[in-house]
Design a protein around this motif. Structure first.
Motif, PDB file in Angstrom:
ATOM      1  N   ILE A 119       3.678  17.345  36.435  1.00 22.21           N
ATOM      2  CA  ILE A 119       2.504  16.597  35.994  1.00 22.21           C
ATOM      3  C   ILE A 119       2.683  16.147  34.557  1.00 22.21           C
ATOM      4  O   ILE A 119       3.553  16.634  33.836  1.00 22.21           O
ATOM      5  N   GLY A 120       1.844  15.210  34.149  1.00 20.62           N
ATOM      6  CA  GLY A 120       1.912  14.685  32.790  1.00 20.62           C
ATOM      7  C   GLY A 120       1.445  13.238  32.810  1.00 20.62           C
ATOM      8  O   GLY A 120       1.255  12.653  33.889  1.00 20.62           O
ATOM      9  N   ASN A 121       1.250  12.696  31.629  1.00 19.57           N
ATOM     10  CA  ASN A 121       0.738  11.323  31.533  1.00 19.57           C
ATOM     11  C   ASN A 121       1.638  10.317  32.240  1.00 19.57           C
ATOM     12  O   ASN A 121       2.795  10.607  32.554  1.00 19.57           O
ATOM     13  N   SER A 122       1.084   9.155  32.409  1.00 18.51           N
ATOM     14  CA  SER A 122       1.819   8.068  33.040  1.00 18.51           C
ATOM     15  C   SER A 122       3.058   7.697  32.217  1.00 18.51           C
ATOM     16  O   SER A 122       3.012   7.702  30.993  1.00 18.51           O
ATOM     17  N   SER A 123       4.135   7.425  32.929  1.00 19.97           N
ATOM     18  CA  SER A 123       5.420   6.970  32.374  1.00 19.97           C
ATOM     19  C   SER A 123       6.037   7.872  31.291  1.00 19.97           C
ATOM     20  O   SER A 123       6.623   7.397  30.339  1.00 19.97           O
ATOM     21  N   VAL A 124       5.894   9.186  31.469  1.00 20.20           N
ATOM     22  CA  VAL A 124       6.630  10.087  30.581  1.00 20.20           C
ATOM     23  C   VAL A 124       7.992  10.416  31.196  1.00 20.20           C
ATOM     24  O   VAL A 124       8.840  11.023  30.549  1.00 20.20           O
ATOM     25  N   GLY A 125       8.192   9.996  32.447  1.00 19.95           N
ATOM     26  CA  GLY A 125       9.510  10.148  33.072  1.00 19.95           C
ATOM     27  C   GLY A 125       9.567  11.206  34.154  1.00 19.95           C
ATOM     28  O   GLY A 125      10.623  11.782  34.414  1.00 19.95           O
TER      29      GLY A 125
END
Lengths: 818, 229
Positions: free
Chosen positions: B26-32
């Protein structure tokens, strides 16, 4: 054999030969499936076997006694022999079911002993070790003393509670061992007429608490009985049909018209029944319904389950409640909060099951519950005891389903609110009246979603812009963004559909569907297709709210990180700018439709029906789905007792709560783990019960000095279940306490309450229960077989209970001078 | 676990693995996140994976102490609009990789929120590793290694800086996560072996277990009712 150290060992695991003869090492020949020795050998054969052993022992000079077991293993009959430095000892056992009168006393036994040795004169000193075992049953005594109290607290089951305590009395016993070690046998007078052996005068006392192995305890049994029902496969309807048939049969004699009327009244199952209650409901019993729960009790139970109903308000009764223990100890357990509907359902199911004749009554109640839930749904009324605004996967499925129903009801309220009331303000207030527990955010969303025809509001501001198409479903203007191709116009954030709340079973199904697709390329497309509904809905709404918008506009709002600005120029990120991606495809496919005109992602009507049909489950599932709450209630009940009694029990709260979490936090329910849980719970309950009744009992001797020592002693008995010596025996303060508390004499109460019991003075006449087992060990050193033989050791053990007598003798003879 | 044990148990018989762990990135959009997963599962990298719609998964089997551990790794969409949807799947996960982008302040600032989400929606024993991705882009770095480390300490998480592009620490993150999940399991297992069966969605063919909770009541119901007719 002369050592008195090992007299009367207590360990039950000790071999009987060790107990009877005080032996440390011995060899036993016994039958087993492998050596095919028949226990039931004839006496002749036995004698042959015996002499062979005697020969063998004598030839090998083996110092270790050899035994031969014969007869039924249960009778534990042995003969044995050993030979050490020219002495042969023969070991024999007598076991009699009827006790001859003369063997009932020490004097009688002594006579036999002397006769066996062949020494008539009493010049030889015979030592006797004696132990009487008295079984003290604190349960019984307590019960006799306080019958009213018991009846009040434990015999009547109360709604909203879990019973605690032993299911029957005598769930444990305290063995009081009173002994006279190594006394001069001839100096003790113990005949049928008079006995010096008065337990209250014995120099050595010890006590041990032993639990009745099969005793059952209420919390543990409650949960076990409940869990057993989870296997039942009948449907609720089958029970109700049975009820109706019974009803029909009864009424066949009655008028046909009345039957008809009754049928029409009962089968559509008037939904308003439980709410409107008394007026309508009280009509029912007139028909002599063979209902398992009569109207009054049913109303009572329903009012308990639904405290927010008119019925409950009318009755105005208060019920027992459970309070959530501190420290969030049940956080990991998938159950439901103590004040929740699901929790009350569990307790009501248990109550009805116990009080009103089992599953039939449960089916009957459950049907009523479903009707009430349906009534709430159809009339858009919230249900008390359902928290949160979406299903919490950390709770049990039943609770999640009820939360889901709540979501549906809220949605319904919002929906009907907007059609019923013209102004948004009016709606707001009317809805907030019902929606007291939910968050404001949710209320707002719902209002906007159904109510939002924002054109009117926007027109004044919009009038400056040239709207090509009539925009729809706008929520608010984006604070910064402007349309790429029309920089004068703000991007409007559309009203969007909230993702549908999901219960865990639905979420799981969804994941299973995804897992079932092929992992690679093709599957990926499938997975995206399966999940793009929400995306397409957002896109449609966006298009509708922003006429003339392009994909880039959407991305800038929906996934801002995919809009890259670099040195003055800006563009879509690489991943968004490719043709033929899921995002582009979805954008092409999306029609500009405000959410009002879209297909709903969350259809509360469908979902509510799903919940209601979930509730219409098999009877076993009613038990299964309420079991987590019942177990939680059981633990909380146990914890209460643990808090109130200062006794250390085997399992601490955290351990038990963890076990519960483990049982329910995951999908795999293991009956083995369940058994372990019950065993642990029972062990705690057992100790608590024992300590509780001991403490009550000990109140009897509260007037004696050193009462604290006594209660400590009792607590230790419960805690470690080991043999504990009573220092100083009967005459010690501790002994006095025991004597008072277990006194069977008539004047016990008077004696203790007067408080003038002096330790120095002759203790008042008390009577302990008569010994359950009396054991004697007689030993001496005397020449045998002749007076001129070398003196040898002789020992006789006798154990007398009410049922039988067992004598184990070991008599030696001199082989050299014999 | 939220995701179909019945099925997984069947898989266990078919596919020869001893444990199955469900992990979530999980994580914000477009962090890879997607790139990170592809690097690990396929050892490939492109800068242009399609932005994830909803959730997606990949499977990889690893060996640990002679046991075959099947990892079912779920990749989630990071966009704000998907938050509520994805949290519905948190419950069954044994491990989380919480990712931010070292070149993006906002993604780092969201870590705390993501962490709260995990606490709220996952089960208690879930293990979390904080990962700062794109550490190959030193020039554009805005979050120093120290800041990442500090935050991880503060949240009580393990911490790695990685690069899916240059294949730095990718394998290490997964290995570490599997390790701490196993350790955690061993801790609890001492008192009760069943926890593996439950938490990890199934030791293959565990005897004496049966599904009691969850939705199978729902599925059985139809059949049961038919019998009664």
């Amino acid at each position: 054999m002369l050592s008195t150290e090992n007299d009367f060992p207590l360990s039950a695991t000790l071999h009987p030969l060790a107990r009877w003869f005080g032996l440390a090492d011995f060899v036993v020949m016994t039958s087993s499936p492998f050596n095919k020795i028949d226990y039931k050998v004839s006496e002749d054969r036995l004698k042959i076997l015996h002499s062979s052993i005697v020969m063998a022992v004598s030839n090998t000079k083996c110092p270790i006694p050899m035994f031969l077991q014969f007869d039924e293993p249960l009778r534990q009959m042995f003969v044995g022999v050993s030979e050490v430095s020219g002495f042969r000892t023969l070991y024999e056992i007598i076991d009699l079911q009827k006790i001859p009168e003369r063997l009932q006393t020490l004097s009688g036994l002594l006579e036999i002993f002397k006769g066996k040795i062949g020494v008539e004169d009493s010049t030889q000193l015979i030592k006797a070790s004696i132990q009487f075992t008295i079984d003290l049953l604190p349960d019984t005594i307590e019960f006799e003393d306080t019958p009213e109290e018991n009846e009040d607290s434990s015999l009547t089951l109360k709604l909203g509670s879990i019973p605690f305590g032993p299911e029957e009395f005598n769930s444990f016993v305290i063995h009081l061992f009173t002994s006279w070690p190594n006394a001069n046998a001839d100096a003790i007078e113990d005949t049928l007429l008079h006995s010096d052996l008065e337990p209250l005068q014995a120099p050595k006392w010890a006590a041990q608490l032993v639990f009745e192995e099969n005793a059952t305890y209420k919390i543990a049994e409650t949960i076990k009985t409940f869990a057993k029902q989870t296997h039942r496969r009948e449907s609720i309807h089958s029970f109700l049909e049975y009820l109706e048939k019974e009803q029909l049969r009864k009424e066949e004699k009655e008028q046909a018209a009345e039957v008809l009327e009754r049928l029409t009244a009962a089968s559509p199952r008037d939904h308003l029944r439980s709410r409107l209650s008394k007026a309508i409901y009280s009509r029912l019993p007139k028909y002599h319904l063979p209902v398992p729960i009569d109207a009054e009790n049913l109303n009572d139970i329903l009012a308990y389950i639904f405290p927010d109903s008119d019925l409950a308000k009318e009755m105005g009764k208060s019920y027992l409640t459970f309070t959530e223990p501190p420290d969030n100890i049940f956080k990991g357990a998938k159950a439901a909060p103590c004040d929740s509907l699901a929790f009350r359902l569990a307790l009501a199911v248990f109550f009805v099951y116990e009080r009103f004749g089992g599953v039939l009554a449960v089916a009957y109640l459950w049907q009523e519950v479903i009707l009430e839930l349906r009534y709430r749904w159809e009339n858009g009324l919230l249900i008390a005891g359902v928290d949160g605004d979406m299903p919490n996967h950390g709770t049990c499925l039943l609770h999640q389903k009820l939360q889901m129903l709540k979501c549906c009801i809220i949605k319904r309220q919002a929906g009907s609110g907007s059609t019923g009331e013209a102004s948004p303000q009016g709606m707001q207030s009317s809805s907030s009246m019902y929606m007291d527990t939910q968050s404001d955010v949710m209320t707002d969303d719902e209002d906007e979603f159904f109510d939002c025809e924002t054109d009117d509001e926007d027109k004044p501001r919009n009038s400056t812009h040239i709207a090509v198409l009539k925009p729809e479903g706008r929520k608010e203007a984006h604070p910064t963004l402007r349309l790429l191709h029309n920089p004068e116009v703000s991007i409007f954030i559309p009203v969007t559909q909230e993702p549908a709340p999901m219960t865990e079973d639905v979420a799981r199904e969804h994941l299973e569907k995804l897992v079932a697709t092929e992992e690679e390329a093709e599957g990926k497309a499938n997975r995206i297709r399966l999940q793009s509904v929400a995306l397409v809905s957002d896109m449609s709404a966006f298009k509708a709210a922003n006429p003339g918008c392009v994909f880039e506009d959407f991305v800038r709002w929906h996934s801002p990180r995919d809009w890259e600005e670099e040195s003055g120029t800006s563009r879509l990120s690489e991943r968004m700018s490719q043709a033929g991606t899921a995002w582009k495809d979805a954008w092409e496919a999306a029609e500009g439709k405000s959410v009002r005109r879209q297909k709903r992602l969350f259809d509360e009507r469908v979902e509510a029906e799903n919940v209601l049909s979930f509730m219409d489950m098999l009877i076993g599932e009613v038990f299964r789905h309420t079991l987590p709450m019942l177990m939680k209630a059981g633990l909380i009940r146990l914890f209460e007792e643990m808090d109130s009694l200062e006794v250390t029990v085997q399992h601490d709260k955290r351990t038990l709560a963890k076990m519960l979490s483990r049982l329910f936090s995951e999908q795999l329910f293991s009956w083995t783990d369940f058994e372990n849980f019950i065993t642990s719970l029972r062990s705690n309950e057992q100790a608590l019960c024992a300590y509780k009744s001991m403490r009550r009992l000990s109140a009897k001797s509260a007037a004696l000095p050193e009462h604290q020592t006594f209660t400590n002693f009792l607590r230790q008995l419960v805690e470690d279940r080991q043999l504990r010596a009573v220092p100083g025996g009967a005459r010690s303060p501790l002994g006095q306490h025991i004597a008072v508390c277990f006194d069977q004499g008539n004047q016990s109460r008077g004696g203790s309450s007067s408080g003038n019991v002096s330790l120095r003075a002759q203790p008042p006449k008390r009577r302990l229960p008569s010994p359950a087992v009396r054991q004697f060990i007689l030993r001496t050193v005397a020449p045998r077989p002749y007076l001129f033989s070398r003196p040898s050791i002789h020992r006789m053990f006798a154990s007398l209970s009410e049922r039988d007598i067992r004598i184990a003798g070991a008599f030696s003879e001199d082989l050299l001078y014999g | 676990m939220a995701a179909g044990n019945g099925k997984w148990q069947k898989d266990a018989a078919d596919q020869n693995f001893d444990y199955m762990f469900k992990l979530l990135i999980i994580g914000n959009s477009s962090v890879g996140k997607t790139s990170f997963l592809f690097r690990y599962a396929d050892d490939s990298f492109t800068s242009a994976f399609v932005s994830t719609v909803g959730i997606d998964f990949k499977v990889k089997t690893v060996y640990r102490n002679d046991k075959r551990v099947k990892l079912q790794i779920w990749d989630t969409a990071g966009q704000e609009r998907y938050r509520t949807i994805t949290t519905a799947y948190y419950r069954g996960a044994m491990g989380f990789i919480l990712m931010y982008d070292i070149t993006n302040e906002e993604s780092f600032n969201s870590v705390q929120d993501w962490c709260t989400q995990i606490k709220t929606y996952s089960w208690d024993n879930a293990q979390v590793i904080l990962v700062g991705n794109k550490c190959d882009m030193e020039d554009e770095r805005v979050i120093s290694h120290d800041r990442g480390r500090q935050l991880a300490d503060q949240l009580g998480l393990e911490f790695f800086e990685t690069s899916a592009k240059e294949n730095i620490n990718v394998k290490a993150v997964f290995e570490r996560l599997v390790d701490i999940i196993c350790d955690r399991m061993a801790e609890t297992v001492d008192s009760d072996p069943a926890v593996i069966g439950g938490g990890a969605a199934g030791v293959a063919g565990k005897a004496g277990t049966q599904r009691l909770t969850a939705g199978d009541g729902f599925q059985n119901k139809g059949a049961g009712q038919q019998c009664q007719c």
